[in-house]
Design a protein around this motif. Structure first.
Motif, PDB file in Angstrom:
ATOM      1  N   ALA A 386       2.099  -2.577   2.991  1.00 48.05           N
ATOM      2  CA  ALA A 386       1.555  -3.808   3.412  1.00 48.05           C
ATOM      3  C   ALA A 386       2.584  -5.084   3.551  1.00 48.05           C
ATOM      4  O   ALA A 386       2.399  -5.766   4.639  1.00 48.05           O
ATOM      5  CB  ALA A 386       0.821  -4.379   2.050  1.00 48.05           C
ATOM      6  N   LEU A 387       3.785  -4.658   3.014  1.00 48.55           N
ATOM      7  CA  LEU A 387       5.006  -5.599   3.150  1.00 48.55           C
ATOM      8  C   LEU A 387       5.528  -5.343   4.653  1.00 48.55           C
ATOM      9  O   LEU A 387       5.802  -6.349   5.352  1.00 48.55           O
ATOM     10  CB  LEU A 387       6.057  -5.349   2.168  1.00 48.55           C
ATOM     11  CG  LEU A 387       7.086  -6.250   1.970  1.00 48.55           C
ATOM     12  CD1 LEU A 387       6.732  -7.627   1.592  1.00 48.55           C
ATOM     13  CD2 LEU A 387       8.261  -5.750   1.024  1.00 48.55           C
ATOM     14  N   LEU A 388       5.628  -4.028   5.106  1.00 43.97           N
ATOM     15  CA  LEU A 388       6.100  -3.836   6.331  1.00 43.97           C
ATOM     16  C   LEU A 388       4.995  -4.631   7.398  1.00 43.97           C
ATOM     17  O   LEU A 388       5.684  -5.232   8.463  1.00 43.97           O
ATOM     18  CB  LEU A 388       6.156  -2.437   6.700  1.00 43.97           C
ATOM     19  CG  LEU A 388       6.653  -1.922   7.915  1.00 43.97           C
ATOM     20  CD1 LEU A 388       8.267  -2.387   8.394  1.00 43.97           C
ATOM     21  CD2 LEU A 388       6.408  -0.316   8.355  1.00 43.97           C
ATOM     22  N   ALA A 389       3.788  -4.443   7.270  1.00 41.90           N
ATOM     23  CA  ALA A 389       2.847  -4.994   8.210  1.00 41.90           C
ATOM     24  C   ALA A 389       2.960  -6.600   8.059  1.00 41.90           C
ATOM     25  O   ALA A 389       2.927  -7.066   9.168  1.00 41.90           O
ATOM     26  CB  ALA A 389       1.324  -4.690   7.851  1.00 41.90           C
ATOM     27  N   HIS A 390       3.290  -7.096   7.094  1.00 36.92           N
ATOM     28  CA  HIS A 390       3.495  -8.545   6.971  1.00 36.92           C
ATOM     29  C   HIS A 390       4.692  -8.971   7.984  1.00 36.92           C
ATOM     30  O   HIS A 390       4.490  -9.997   8.879  1.00 36.92           O
ATOM     31  CB  HIS A 390       3.723  -9.098   5.716  1.00 36.92           C
ATOM     32  CG  HIS A 390       3.905 -10.561   5.475  1.00 36.92           C
ATOM     33  ND1 HIS A 390       3.189 -11.537   5.837  1.00 36.92           N
ATOM     34  CD2 HIS A 390       5.202 -11.222   5.284  1.00 36.92           C
ATOM     35  CE1 HIS A 390       3.848 -12.712   5.695  1.00 36.92           C
ATOM     36  NE2 HIS A 390       4.939 -12.611   5.398  1.00 36.92           N
ATOM     37  N   VAL A 391       5.790  -8.458   7.725  1.00 33.64           N
ATOM     38  CA  VAL A 391       7.044  -8.770   8.376  1.00 33.64           C
ATOM     39  C   VAL A 391       7.286  -8.420   9.759  1.00 33.64           C
ATOM     40  O   VAL A 391       8.056  -8.981  10.901  1.00 33.64           O
ATOM     41  CB  VAL A 391       8.435  -8.430   7.705  1.00 33.64           C
ATOM     42  CG1 VAL A 391       8.378  -9.024   6.234  1.00 33.64           C
ATOM     43  CG2 VAL A 391       8.457  -7.022   7.766  1.00 33.64           C
ATOM     44  N   THR A 392       6.291  -7.539  10.298  1.00 30.99           N
ATOM     45  CA  THR A 392       6.382  -7.005  11.541  1.00 30.99           C
ATOM     46  C   THR A 392       4.990  -7.286  12.289  1.00 30.99           C
ATOM     47  O   THR A 392       5.038  -7.238  13.747  1.00 30.99           O
ATOM     48  CB  THR A 392       6.528  -5.388  11.948  1.00 30.99           C
ATOM     49  OG1 THR A 392       5.444  -4.842  11.050  1.00 30.99           O
ATOM     50  CG2 THR A 392       7.811  -5.000  11.045  1.00 30.99           C
ATOM     51  N   GLY A 393       3.954  -7.765  11.773  1.00 28.74           N
ATOM     52  CA  GLY A 393       3.053  -7.983  12.621  1.00 28.74           C
ATOM     53  C   GLY A 393       1.655  -8.705  11.836  1.00 28.74           C
ATOM     54  O   GLY A 393       0.560  -9.020  12.247  1.00 28.74           O
ATOM     55  N   GLY A 394       1.637  -8.570  10.338  1.00 29.62           N
ATOM     56  CA  GLY A 394       0.752  -8.920   9.561  1.00 29.62           C
ATOM     57  C   GLY A 394       0.571 -10.489   9.683  1.00 29.62           C
ATOM     58  O   GLY A 394      -0.649 -11.078   9.287  1.00 29.62           O
ATOM     59  N   GLY A 395       1.429 -11.123   9.666  1.00 32.16           N
ATOM     60  CA  GLY A 395       1.556 -12.616   9.478  1.00 32.16           C
ATOM     61  C   GLY A 395       1.315 -13.088  10.941  1.00 32.16           C
ATOM     62  O   GLY A 395       1.286 -12.405  12.079  1.00 32.16           O
ATOM     63  N   MET A 396       0.946 -14.408  11.036  1.00 33.36           N
ATOM     64  CA  MET A 396       0.836 -15.273  11.991  1.00 33.36           C
ATOM     65  C   MET A 396       2.014 -15.590  12.928  1.00 33.36           C
ATOM     66  O   MET A 396       2.695 -16.381  12.036  1.00 33.36           O
ATOM     67  CB  MET A 396      -0.446 -16.242  12.166  1.00 33.36           C
ATOM     68  CG  MET A 396      -1.943 -15.732  11.806  1.00 33.36           C
ATOM     69  SD  MET A 396      -3.009 -17.067  11.430  1.00 33.36           S
ATOM     70  CE  MET A 396      -2.919 -17.827  13.098  1.00 33.36           C
ATOM     71  N   ALA A 397       2.668 -15.322  14.084  1.00 37.73           N
ATOM     72  CA  ALA A 397       3.879 -15.586  14.664  1.00 37.73           C
ATOM     73  C   ALA A 397       3.974 -17.252  14.455  1.00 37.73           C
ATOM     74  O   ALA A 397       5.027 -17.771  14.516  1.00 37.73           O
ATOM     75  CB  ALA A 397       3.839 -15.150  15.996  1.00 37.73           C
ATOM     76  N   GLU A 398       2.736 -17.887  14.877  1.00 40.09           N
ATOM     77  CA  GLU A 398       2.766 -19.366  14.993  1.00 40.09           C
ATOM     78  C   GLU A 398       3.161 -20.024  13.757  1.00 40.09           C
ATOM     79  O   GLU A 398       3.680 -21.152  13.860  1.00 40.09           O
ATOM     80  CB  GLU A 398       1.479 -19.840  15.586  1.00 40.09           C
ATOM     81  CG  GLU A 398       1.180 -19.238  17.072  1.00 40.09           C
ATOM     82  CD  GLU A 398       0.530 -17.841  17.068  1.00 40.09           C
ATOM     83  OE1 GLU A 398       0.349 -17.504  15.930  1.00 40.09           O
ATOM     84  OE2 GLU A 398       0.395 -17.252  18.009  1.00 40.09           O
TER      85      GLU A 398
END
Length: 442
Positions: A386-398
């Protein structure tokens, strides 16, 4: 086999180097301290804790960071092993003796034959060879500029505030008392791990007045647009948002009873043990950017702290991180420079344990690549995934901002689950997934 270059000996860099060595991969670990220092560090030790000494909740079934603790233990984390070895009383949290912890991590790193330690500043990214950059929130200016040059993305930054530390023998225990919220027992079985300083309504209002009027550190023009991390706001910033904000935040009195009155106070300041000897206590949630003279004056208005002596006053430092969802691939590699991985807080994770966990993953990924094998990503149901997904793609880049691990980052459960059992169900699923992955991925 060419050694992997790990730049930065903080929590993430130390964990990454250790996990590389566990895979039989040689490492060169670069740390600029003590040759070069930062505004927040005080030593040249690896994994130095510059803010709180707490790894936060150690409850794996009810808290996402506690779950992350347990996953890291099962994965052979150096940081968690030494954190457990040097833990202090802290209720349901895992707090450590910061000096003993850092010294132990340093000793193990320096004794590992596959890790070569080099002291000195690395001003630019290596042009070739597997590299992990784990320089943390205080990345040296030259290296940060080189990262920006290679990525074409302006660095993002916020300010992270440090809480004051008080000498225990300067606290007035005719006023203050030991108690954990709701008398909840901690890992050591105690239920009185915090020092509590009570305020009545008049004292609280006077404290807020003084806090709002106190002289603060002024920002330079280029710093004024920099956002704070919402999980580590200075107390004066919280007070500016509303006079009762602190009473519902770090000064909330719930679960506490003043033994002098038998009643719950209007507000409470809690202090948590900061060293093994029990001589130092840090002010929980009291990060601040007040000038030092003002800090001592205002904080001594708190009942029980009228004669407080401070081992360290609060401070403020800049925290630098990249836009991970835009710049990193699923293995933490820079898309524009794939031989370079980022790890730790520079990726936009927030928190000691989260930083170390991303360091663990970077070490695992780089080690697999060095050995010529294909790594398996951690299961998305796990805290690591879950943490890896957040920092590599789970969050919105904008709108990407640093975040602590939390159950909101986990994939939803299948079927109907009672609300009061949701966290436990997520944790049970995560631990089963990480155990399966641990037996197959390595």
């Amino acid at each position: 086999m060419q050694p992997v270059q790990v730049i930065g000996g903080g929590l993430a860099g130390s964990e990454a180097a250790w996990q590389l060595a566990r895979q039989g991969v040689p490492v060169v670990l670069h740390e600029m301290r003590p040759v070069e220092t930062t505004a927040a560090h005080q030593s040249g030790q690896f994994a130095e804790l510059v803010c709180s000494n707490s790894f936060r909740s150690d409850d794996p079934m009810g808290n996402a960071v506690g779950l992350l603790h347990e996953e890291m233990r099962r994965l052979g984390s150096l940081i968690m092993a030494e954190g457990d070895r040097h833990k202090l009383p802290a209720g349901g949290a895992l707090a450590v003796d910061r000096d003993a912890f850092s010294a132990a991590v340093t000793a193990r790193i320096e004794a590992e034959p596959l890790i070569e330690v080099r002291r000195g500043l690395v001003p630019a990214l290596p042009e070739a060879g597997l590299t992990i950059v784990a320089t943390g929130p205080l990345t040296a200016t030259a290296l940060a500029e080189d990262i920006r040059r290679h990525t074409g993305e302006d660095q993002l930054a916020f300010f992270d505030a440090i809480a004051p530390i008080v000498h225990r023998d300067s606290i007035d225990f005719d006023v203050a008392w030991f108690q954990s919220r709701y008398d909840k027992p901690g890992p050591g079985g105690g239920n009185a791990d915090y020092i509590n300083c009570p305020l009545d309504e008049a004292q609280y209002e006077a404290f807020i007045d003084a806090l709002l009027a106190a002289e603060k550190v002024e920002f330079r023009d280029w710093e004024k647009a920099t956002p704070y991390f919402e999980g580590c706001l200075p107390i004066e910033v919280m007070a500016e948002r509303g006079r009762r904000t602190l009473a519902f935040g770090p000064m909330k009195p719930v679960g506490l009873t003043d033994p002098r009155t038998g009643k719950r106070p209007y507000a409470v300041v809690q202090l948590r043990q900061d060293n093994a000897l029990g001589t130092l206590f840090n002010m929980v949630g009291f990060q601040t950017k007040l000038r030092h003279g003002e800090q001592a004056r205002v904080l001594r208005m708190i009942p029980g702290l009228e004669k407080a002596e401070f081992a360290r006053l609060g401070g403020l430092h800049r925290n630098t991180f990249v836009n991970g969802p835009k710049l990193l691939d699923p293995q933490l590699r820079l898309k524009s420079l794939p031989h370079v991985r980022l790890a730790g807080q520079i990726t936009g994770c927030e928190g000691y344990v989260e930083s170390a966990a991303i360091g663990w993953l970077a070490g695992y990924f780089a080690g697999a690549e060095a050995r010529g094998v294909s790594p398996l990503p951690p299961p998305p149901e796990s805290a690591h995934g879950a943490l890896l997904a957040h920092v590599t793609g789970g969050g919105m880049a904008e709108t990407y901002q640093p975040m602590n691990v939390n159950f909101g980052l986990f994939p939803p459960l299948e079927g109907k689950v009672r609300k009061d059992g949701r966290k436990a169900a997520l944790a049970t699923r995560a631990l089963a997934a990480i155990d399966t992955w641990n037996t197959t991925a390595r």
